[in-house]
Design a protein around this motif. Structure first.
Motif, PDB file in Angstrom:
ATOM      1  N   GLN A 271       3.489   2.826   0.708  1.00 22.72           N
ATOM      2  CA  GLN A 271       2.545   3.514   1.590  1.00 22.72           C
ATOM      3  C   GLN A 271       2.236   4.920   1.077  1.00 22.72           C
ATOM      4  OE1 GLN A 271       4.697   3.045   5.247  1.00 22.72           O
ATOM      5  NE2 GLN A 271       3.623   1.169   5.826  1.00 22.72           N
ATOM      6  N   GLN A 272       3.260   5.590   0.547  1.00 16.22           N
ATOM      7  CA  GLN A 272       3.053   6.922  -0.016  1.00 16.22           C
ATOM      8  C   GLN A 272       2.178   6.849  -1.261  1.00 16.22           C
ATOM      9  OE1 GLN A 272       7.056   8.356  -0.584  1.00 16.22           O
ATOM     10  NE2 GLN A 272       7.350   8.847   1.589  1.00 16.22           N
TER      11      GLN A 272
ATOM     12  N   ARG B  94       8.547  -0.514   1.300  1.00 19.01           N
ATOM     13  CA  ARG B  94       7.216  -0.387   1.892  1.00 19.01           C
ATOM     14  C   ARG B  94       6.810   1.071   2.114  1.00 19.01           C
ATOM     15  NH1 ARG B  94       4.482  -4.785   3.666  1.00 19.01           N
ATOM     16  NH2 ARG B  94       3.342  -3.595   5.241  1.00 19.01           N
ATOM     17  N   GLU B  95       7.750   1.897   2.517  1.00 19.88           N
ATOM     18  CA  GLU B  95       7.426   3.306   2.734  1.00 19.88           C
ATOM     19  C   GLU B  95       6.989   3.974   1.436  1.00 19.88           C
ATOM     20  OE1 GLU B  95       9.453   7.458   4.386  1.00 19.88           O
ATOM     21  OE2 GLU B  95      10.457   5.541   4.729  1.00 19.88           O
ATOM     22  N   SER B  96       7.665   3.626   0.338  1.00 19.75           N
ATOM     23  CA  SER B  96       7.300   4.169  -0.966  1.00 19.75           C
ATOM     24  C   SER B  96       5.891   3.715  -1.364  1.00 19.75           C
ATOM     25  CB  SER B  96       8.315   3.727  -2.015  1.00 19.75           C
ATOM     26  OG  SER B  96       7.971   4.214  -3.294  1.00 19.75           O
TER      27      SER B  96
END
Length: 246
Positions: free
Chosen positions: A70-71, A66-68
């Motif tokens: 979001q980026q 998810r962080e990837s």
């Protein structure tokens, strides 16, 4: 120009169907994010398309993280000011017969093919809602419709994509967002090209049109669903399979 000034993210697009879709969208005037896990191939693919004069940007992404994601979304909005189209094309296979399938491989395929589609769509959604319109195109497969020997994990993941597509269509239509899926048949990608001729012949024999799909055949379906020509197509699973299993 059917996608003039539209901003599109296409995941899993460093090669194969995804690459064909990036090129097709760019030809029609879109500003395209070529999003892929493979940095080397993705960077080179974007470079080749830029040399043709297309507005293509490579962004590394792991759709299962998810962080990837979001980026990816944040960088796209920062660069282009918004997002109009999301094509959830990224997917993997880890084939094996049920009796021999590693549970880790089962989970890995679901992480990418199901969680990845969920992650990308949920995170991009606020930007589409803010605009009051948008196109979400999910990639399923004939394996998700009919099942396939040795593809318990892949078929399950692609069936889930169909379920998510129909659920999201019910939720998001009133917000001006079209949600559809494409179910490709056997497609002549580098992975298929490595198969024995006998296997390819067997695959071709059950297709009414008597040929495998080309990546551009699937890309053209994506393009239709991304364009204004499909504004009244919603919650649909478009089979692009040459008439398989008719």
């Amino acid at each position: 120009m059917r996608l003039q000034n539209q901003v599109a993210i296409i995941t899993g697009s460093a090669n194969g169907i995804g690459y064909a879709a990036v090129e097709r969208f760019a030809e029609e005037g879109a500003q395209v994010i070529l999003a892929d896990y493979d940095e080397v191939t993705g960077t080179e693919a974007a470079k080749q398309l830029k040399e043709k004069g297309y507005d293509v940007t490579f962004i590394h992404v792991n759709v299962a993280d998810r962080e990837s994601v979001q980026q990816l979304i944040g960088q796209t909005v920062k660069t282009y000011g918004g997002i109009d189209i999301l094509v959830n094309n990224a997917g993997i296979t880890r084939d094996a017969m049920l009796s021999k399938m590693d549970p880790a491989d089962f989970q890995f395929v679901l992480d990418v093919n199901v969680n990845g589609v969920f992650n990308c769509t949920q995170i991009v959604l606020p930007h589409l809602i803010e605009k009051g319109k948008g196109k979400i195109i999910n990639t399923s497969s004939i394996s998700g419709v009919y099942g396939n020997v040795g593809q318990t994990n892949y078929a399950a993941s692609k069936a889930a994509v169909i379920g998510m597509t129909k659920s999201w269509a019910k939720e998001l239509g009133r917000k001006g967002i079209n949600v559809n899926a494409v179910a490709p048949g056997f497609t002549r990608t580098s992975m298929v090209e490595k198969m024995p001729d006998k296997v390819i012949q067997q695959m071709t024999s059950i297709i009414s049109l008597q040929r495998l799909a080309l990546p551009k055949d699937i890309a053209n379906a994506y393009l239709f669903l991304a364009s204004s020509e499909s504004d009244y197509v919603h919650g649909h699973v478009l089979h692009v399979d040459g008439g398989i299993m008719m």
